[in-house]
Design a protein around this motif. Structure first.
Motif, short mmCIF file in Angstrom:
data_model
loop_
_atom_site.label_atom_id
_atom_site.label_comp_id
_atom_site.label_asym_id
_atom_site.label_seq_id
_atom_site.Cartn_x
_atom_site.Cartn_y
_atom_site.Cartn_z
N TYR A 1 0.74 -1.20 0.04
CA TYR A 1 -0.04 -0.07 0.06
C TYR A 1 0.85 1.26 -0.18
O TYR A 1 2.21 1.09 0.09
N GLY A 2 0.45 2.40 -0.26
CA GLY A 2 1.14 3.83 -0.30
C GLY A 2 0.67 4.57 0.88
O GLY A 2 -0.50 4.43 1.46
N ILE A 3 1.23 5.62 1.16
CA ILE A 3 1.03 6.76 1.97
C ILE A 3 1.17 7.91 1.55
O ILE A 3 2.38 8.27 0.85
N ASP A 4 0.18 8.82 1.59
CA ASP A 4 0.53 10.11 1.29
C ASP A 4 0.09 11.33 2.32
O ASP A 4 -0.01 10.86 3.48
N GLN A 5 -0.21 12.44 2.04
CA GLN A 5 -0.52 13.33 2.91
C GLN A 5 -1.72 13.01 3.99
O GLN A 5 -1.80 13.50 5.03
N ASP A 6 -2.55 12.27 3.08
CA ASP A 6 -3.87 11.74 3.57
C ASP A 6 -3.93 10.69 4.72
O ASP A 6 -4.82 9.92 5.12
N GLY A 7 -2.67 10.00 4.61
CA GLY A 7 -2.45 8.75 5.28
C GLY A 7 -2.22 7.50 4.25
O GLY A 7 -2.13 7.78 3.05
N PRO A 8 -2.52 6.28 4.74
CA PRO A 8 -2.35 4.93 3.87
C PRO A 8 -3.42 4.90 2.97
O PRO A 8 -4.43 5.22 3.27
N HIS A 9 -3.21 4.08 1.78
CA HIS A 9 -4.28 3.94 0.78
C HIS A 9 -3.87 2.89 -0.02
O HIS A 9 -2.50 2.39 -0.19
N ASP A 10 -4.72 2.28 -0.73
CA ASP A 10 -4.33 1.19 -1.65
C ASP A 10 -3.72 1.69 -2.92
O ASP A 10 -3.89 3.04 -3.15
N LEU A 11 -2.77 1.17 -3.45
CA LEU A 11 -2.12 1.57 -4.58
C LEU A 11 -2.75 1.14 -5.88
O LEU A 11 -3.33 0.08 -5.90
#
Ligand code: AVJ
Ligand code: FE
Length: 385
Positions: free
Chosen positions: A260-270
């Motif tokens: 999975y990925g992490i961006d400024q809004d938190g973890p998320h599916d790629l």
């Protein structure tokens, strides 16, 4: 002199965006350094209004009262990053000061309350256009800070809904024709490093229709791309031996081994089809070699862009094969340090734009540049053959 409503509006919009990134955060967050290569968020905001005050007030109007004492602190070359946080004013005070000065600068540039003098920097709106584009780059860097913050603070407890599956690394190719093509940007918007416009002669070549996707990059990981030295050139192997990287910067695996990925809004599916980012130039080169391809030269990229072949680009910056270099007849403008020090052979050019890049700096001729080990700059790659 006056500034057009369109230009004032663009400057206003990016000033507002910069403040809006800071507004919801607490004081400690604004002064914290989340990554060795990145400044605290509050420093970026203060730096942007300092740059306005420097060019508009000190240089054009000859009044350095607001900038005199802040020069060393807000000039990157004289301000060590670890010292930037502790010296910031309290967050609310910083925001209030910045808002006041931004408002005053808009009023000054409008020429409505008091006449704006004639000055070479104001011709064709060069200065406000420079400020807009300068701020857009810091806006994007602030998103990098917010991303790094989310990565560092993530507790590692996320389970993606869907398993990312690897996909064939061969890509749809576009044929780009041979020819002599103009490259470079147009005044007054162009930065010094985009000038002058000149001719680039190329042979026909093939370019990936899209940047490399998450699913395609996973193919490299699962094929043992990070373990097989055959994909890495000498500089890449040296980098790999010093860095524990075995996936893009913001990728993590759960206890099932799902990515999975992490961006400024938190973890998320790629999303398997979205362009991969979080790669160093070394990883981009290794992937290209693995896929039997190469990275494009920045001018091949620019020609393809001008021919209208890049309509789906713009989610990630794309590392190019060449290092950042001056165009023939380059003149530093408006100051030496904007581009000149970075023609050092240590920086590589990136083309395109990330999803955080505002439209004011989205164009075929725009050149971004970073050293090859950077993994936090929303950069991926497009293949060429
Ligand atoms: C071209 C994005 C690497 O952010 O350091 C901002 C742009 N120059 N203020 C940077 C820049 C001066 C630069 N990059
Ligand atoms: Fe700057």
């Amino acid at each position: 002199m006056t500034t057009s409503l369109a230009t004032l509006t663009r400057l206003r919009a990016v000033q507002h965006r910069l403040r809006a990134l800071i507004a919801p955060l607490d004081d400690a967050t604004c002064r914290q350094q989340f990554h060795g290569d990145l400044s605290p968020l509050g420093w970026h905001l203060g730096h942007c209004v300092y740059v306005e005050n420097h060019w508009l007030r000190a240089v054009v109007l000859g009044d350095d009262r607001l900038t005199r004492k802040l020069r060393d602190y807000y000039t990157p070359e004289t301000s060590p990053k670890p010292r930037r946080g502790p010296q910031l004013p309290d967050k609310q005070r910083l925001l209030d000061q910045v808002m006041q000065q931004q408002d005053d600068n808009i009023l000054l540039l409008s020429g409505l309350a008091e006449p704006l003098p004639a000055h070479p920097l104001l011709e064709h709106e060069y200065l406000p256009l420079f400020l807009i584009q300068h701020h857009c780059q810091h806006y994007e860097t602030m998103l990098m800070v917010l991303n790094q913050r989310a990565i560092k603070q993530h507790p590692g407890d996320f389970h993606p809904q869907r398993r990312l599956e690897s996909d064939d690394a061969s890509l749809v190719r576009l044929r780009v024709p041979a020819g002599d093509f103009p490259v470079g940007g147009e005044a007054p918007k162009a930065f010094d490093n985009e000038l002058p416009v000149h001719t680039f002669s190329q042979d026909a070549f093939y370019l990936g229709a899209k940047p490399v996707s998450n699913a395609q990059y996973l193919c490299f990981i699962e094929a043992g791309g990070y373990q097989d030295p055959g994909h890495w050139d000498e500089a890449g192997r040296a980098w790999l031996s010093e860095h524990p990287a075995r996936a893009p910067d913001h990728w993590r695996q759960d206890d099932r081994g799902w990515w999975y990925g992490i961006d400024q809004d938190g973890p998320h599916d790629l999303d398997p089809d979205m362009p991969v980012h979080g790669l160093s130039h070394h990883e981009a080169r290794a992937f290209a070699r693995f896929a039997g391809a190469r990275l494009p030269h920045e001018h091949e990229w620019e020609v393809a862009c001008r021919l209208g072949l890049m309509y789906d680009s713009g989610h990630v910056w794309e590392w190019c094969a060449n290092s950042f270099f001056p165009y023939p007849g380059f003149k530093p403008f408006p100051y030496d340090e904007y581009s000149l020090p970075w023609f050092d052979g240590q920086h590589y050019t990136l083309r395109g734009a990330s999803r955080h890049t505002r439209r004011d700096i989205r164009r075929c001729s725009f050149r971004n540049f970073y050293t090859p080990e950077k993994r936090h700059v929303f950069a991926g790659l497009r293949l060429a053959w």
